[in-house]
Write a protein that holds these residues in place. Sequence first.
Motif, mmCIF file in Angstrom:
data_model
loop_
_atom_site.group_PDB
_atom_site.id
_atom_site.type_symbol
_atom_site.label_atom_id
_atom_site.label_comp_id
_atom_site.label_asym_id
_atom_site.label_seq_id
_atom_site.Cartn_x
_atom_site.Cartn_y
_atom_site.Cartn_z
ATOM 1 N N PRO A 9 -7.327 -7.396 2.742
ATOM 2 C CA PRO A 9 -6.994 -8.088 1.487
ATOM 3 C C PRO A 9 -7.763 -7.494 0.305
ATOM 4 O O PRO A 9 -8.982 -7.285 0.401
ATOM 5 N N PRO A 10 -7.081 -7.175 -0.782
ATOM 6 C CA PRO A 10 -7.777 -6.599 -1.936
ATOM 7 C C PRO A 10 -8.718 -7.604 -2.580
ATOM 8 O O PRO A 10 -8.451 -8.804 -2.609
ATOM 9 N N ARG A 11 -9.838 -7.084 -3.115
ATOM 10 C CA ARG A 11 -10.841 -7.945 -3.745
ATOM 11 C C ARG A 11 -10.712 -7.837 -5.262
ATOM 12 O O ARG A 11 -10.870 -6.745 -5.830
ATOM 13 N N PRO A 12 -10.402 -8.935 -5.935
ATOM 14 C CA PRO A 12 -10.286 -8.905 -7.399
ATOM 15 C C PRO A 12 -11.561 -8.395 -8.050
ATOM 16 O O PRO A 12 -12.672 -8.741 -7.640
ATOM 17 N N GLY A 13 -11.369 -7.551 -9.061
ATOM 18 C CA GLY A 13 -12.500 -7.024 -9.810
ATOM 19 C C GLY A 13 -13.191 -5.854 -9.166
ATOM 20 O O GLY A 13 -14.164 -5.329 -9.709
ATOM 21 N N LYS A 14 -12.734 -5.420 -8.009
ATOM 22 C CA LYS A 14 -13.347 -4.298 -7.306
ATOM 23 C C LYS A 14 -12.385 -3.120 -7.254
ATOM 24 O O LYS A 14 -11.329 -3.206 -6.629
ATOM 25 N N GLY A 15 -12.716 -2.041 -7.933
ATOM 26 C CA GLY A 15 -11.896 -0.843 -7.868
ATOM 27 C C GLY A 15 -10.739 -0.858 -8.841
ATOM 28 O O GLY A 15 -10.568 -1.795 -9.633
ATOM 29 N N PRO A 16 -9.883 0.169 -8.762
ATOM 30 C CA PRO A 16 -8.813 0.329 -9.745
ATOM 31 C C PRO A 16 -7.538 -0.458 -9.459
ATOM 32 O O PRO A 16 -6.641 -0.490 -10.289
ATOM 33 N N LEU A 17 -7.419 -1.076 -8.290
ATOM 34 C CA LEU A 17 -6.180 -1.750 -7.920
ATOM 35 C C LEU A 17 -5.925 -2.951 -8.827
ATOM 36 O O LEU A 17 -6.793 -3.816 -9.004
ATOM 37 N N ALA A 18 -4.709 -3.009 -9.404
ATOM 38 C CA ALA A 18 -4.335 -4.114 -10.283
ATOM 39 C C ALA A 18 -3.284 -5.027 -9.657
ATOM 40 O O ALA A 18 -3.281 -6.239 -9.900
ATOM 41 N N LEU A 19 -2.382 -4.454 -8.854
ATOM 42 C CA LEU A 19 -1.281 -5.222 -8.271
ATOM 43 C C LEU A 19 -0.842 -4.547 -6.987
ATOM 44 O O LEU A 19 -0.752 -3.315 -6.924
ATOM 45 N N ARG A 20 -0.571 -5.343 -5.971
ATOM 46 C CA ARG A 20 -0.027 -4.811 -4.707
ATOM 47 C C ARG A 20 1.263 -5.549 -4.389
ATOM 48 O O ARG A 20 1.304 -6.794 -4.409
ATOM 49 N N VAL A 21 2.312 -4.784 -4.128
ATOM 50 C CA VAL A 21 3.601 -5.363 -3.747
ATOM 51 C C VAL A 21 3.947 -4.835 -2.362
ATOM 52 O O VAL A 21 4.158 -3.631 -2.178
ATOM 53 N N ARG A 22 3.986 -5.738 -1.390
ATOM 54 C CA ARG A 22 4.275 -5.372 -0.008
ATOM 55 C C ARG A 22 5.749 -5.645 0.281
ATOM 56 O O ARG A 22 6.274 -6.711 -0.074
ATOM 57 N N MET A 23 6.408 -4.697 0.918
ATOM 58 C CA MET A 23 7.815 -4.844 1.252
ATOM 59 C C MET A 23 7.988 -5.345 2.687
ATOM 60 O O MET A 23 7.161 -5.052 3.565
ATOM 61 N N ALA A 24 9.057 -6.095 2.907
ATOM 62 C CA ALA A 24 9.339 -6.595 4.259
ATOM 63 C C ALA A 24 9.808 -5.471 5.169
ATOM 64 O O ALA A 24 9.590 -5.501 6.380
ATOM 65 N N GLU A 25 10.476 -4.488 4.546
ATOM 66 C CA GLU A 25 10.942 -3.332 5.313
ATOM 67 C C GLU A 25 10.968 -2.111 4.388
ATOM 68 O O GLU A 25 11.270 -2.268 3.194
ATOM 69 N N PRO A 26 10.609 -0.932 4.886
ATOM 70 C CA PRO A 26 9.973 -0.715 6.188
ATOM 71 C C PRO A 26 8.652 -1.485 6.294
ATOM 72 O O PRO A 26 7.916 -1.583 5.321
ATOM 73 N N ALA A 27 8.395 -2.026 7.466
ATOM 74 C CA ALA A 27 7.215 -2.857 7.676
ATOM 75 C C ALA A 27 5.950 -2.095 7.293
ATOM 76 O O ALA A 27 5.763 -0.940 7.681
ATOM 77 N N GLY A 28 5.110 -2.758 6.494
ATOM 78 C CA GLY A 28 3.840 -2.156 6.104
ATOM 79 C C GLY A 28 3.892 -1.346 4.828
ATOM 80 O O GLY A 28 2.854 -0.960 4.285
ATOM 81 N N SER A 29 5.092 -1.061 4.320
ATOM 82 C CA SER A 29 5.221 -0.217 3.128
ATOM 83 C C SER A 29 5.089 -1.049 1.859
ATOM 84 O O SER A 29 5.114 -2.282 1.885
ATOM 85 N N GLY A 30 4.966 -0.345 0.736
ATOM 86 C CA GLY A 30 4.901 -1.036 -0.537
ATOM 87 C C GLY A 30 4.288 -0.175 -1.617
ATOM 88 O O GLY A 30 4.150 1.044 -1.447
ATOM 89 N N ILE A 31 3.933 -0.799 -2.726
ATOM 90 C CA ILE A 31 3.351 -0.059 -3.844
ATOM 91 C C ILE A 31 2.025 -0.674 -4.257
ATOM 92 O O ILE A 31 1.838 -1.886 -4.189
ATOM 93 N N ASP A 32 1.109 0.195 -4.669
ATOM 94 C CA ASP A 32 -0.127 -0.212 -5.311
ATOM 95 C C ASP A 32 -0.058 0.237 -6.767
ATOM 96 O O ASP A 32 0.240 1.403 -7.053
ATOM 97 N N VAL A 33 -0.318 -0.679 -7.669
ATOM 98 C CA VAL A 33 -0.378 -0.360 -9.099
ATOM 99 C C VAL A 33 -1.856 -0.279 -9.464
ATOM 100 O O VAL A 33 -2.602 -1.247 -9.278
ATOM 101 N N THR A 34 -2.282 0.881 -9.951
ATOM 102 C CA THR A 34 -3.702 1.112 -10.201
ATOM 103 C C THR A 34 -3.966 1.457 -11.661
ATOM 104 O O THR A 34 -3.069 1.891 -12.389
ATOM 105 N N GLU A 35 -5.209 1.250 -12.068
ATOM 106 C CA GLU A 35 -5.647 1.651 -13.403
ATOM 107 C C GLU A 35 -7.120 2.029 -13.345
ATOM 108 O O GLU A 35 -7.967 1.199 -13.030
ATOM 109 N N TYR A 36 -7.407 3.284 -13.640
ATOM 110 C CA TYR A 36 -8.788 3.754 -13.650
ATOM 111 C C TYR A 36 -9.363 3.664 -15.062
ATOM 112 O O TYR A 36 -8.644 3.502 -16.039
ATOM 113 N N GLY A 37 -10.684 3.794 -15.169
ATOM 114 C CA GLY A 37 -11.341 3.791 -16.460
ATOM 115 C C GLY A 37 -11.794 2.402 -16.872
ATOM 116 O O GLY A 37 -11.474 1.390 -16.238
#
Length: 288
Positions: A88-116
């Motif tokens: 599970p992602p930890r809020p405020g830690k690292g560049p990850l802003a949003l995670r969208v997990r898809m039902a299929e293919p199982a385990g796939s999805g997108i991470d929306v990141t922002e550095y800086g």
Amino acid sequence: MPELPEVQALAAFLDEHLTGHTVAAATPVAIQALKTYDPPLSALEGQVVSGVGRHGKFLDFSVGDIHLVLHLARAGWVRWQEELSTTPPRPGKGPLALRVRMAEPAGSGIDVTEYGTKKGLAVYVVRDPAEVPGIARLGIDPLSAQFTVETFTDLLKDERRQIKGVLRDQSVLAGIGNAYSDEILHAARMSPFKLAAKLTPEEVADLYQKTLSTLSDAIERSRGLPMKDLKSEKKSGLRVHGRTGEKCPVCGDTIREVSFADSSLQYCPTCQTGGKPLADRRMSKLLK
């Protein structure tokens, strides 16, 4: 900052990988990035993605009867993962802003990141993309059939601003930013400081063609590339932007820069300003 060509390529890649698939979970990580609350982000869950498109620099995911809209700002990006982390992602830690997990293919999805440290990435969940203020203000899209040389002429005829500022104004042309405005003006052999309203009909026609060709060439270079390679492709394809001190690939002159408070532009004196360097007030002050 991702501009029209990169966002177009991202939209095409994501459309291919997500359309027809169901959202299993949407997890906000950087809460400050979420700009709306109705519908909630959880409304995406269990809905099918029907397409991914673009409005200027905004990504638009059509999910069921609502839209997930992203503006990647200066340092945001979207990463497709065949296997998302199960931790599970930890809020405020690292560049990850949003995670969208898809039902299929199982385990796939997108991470929306922002550095800086300067955070500008924005996430919206809306019933209509026009509810997003930045989209509602957008001008004409340079890739649309409505963008003709006549339309471009009308946009510029009463503009008292420098052409560089007009090209990157999202309420005039949607999707062109600092980098591609530099590239377009270099291709057109035009000073970024030239007043838009003073362009001749011949100059407007040439600038129109160079706008189309510069954007189209960048899109073509990005076509079919993996998402991880799009940023490097943009940088390698730029001829003047971000290349201060290097040789112009057209004439061999040294590429120069004008600095502003939070940005800079690059240009070739020989190609664009008759060999005369443009005034850089910020640099002048530093040299005193």
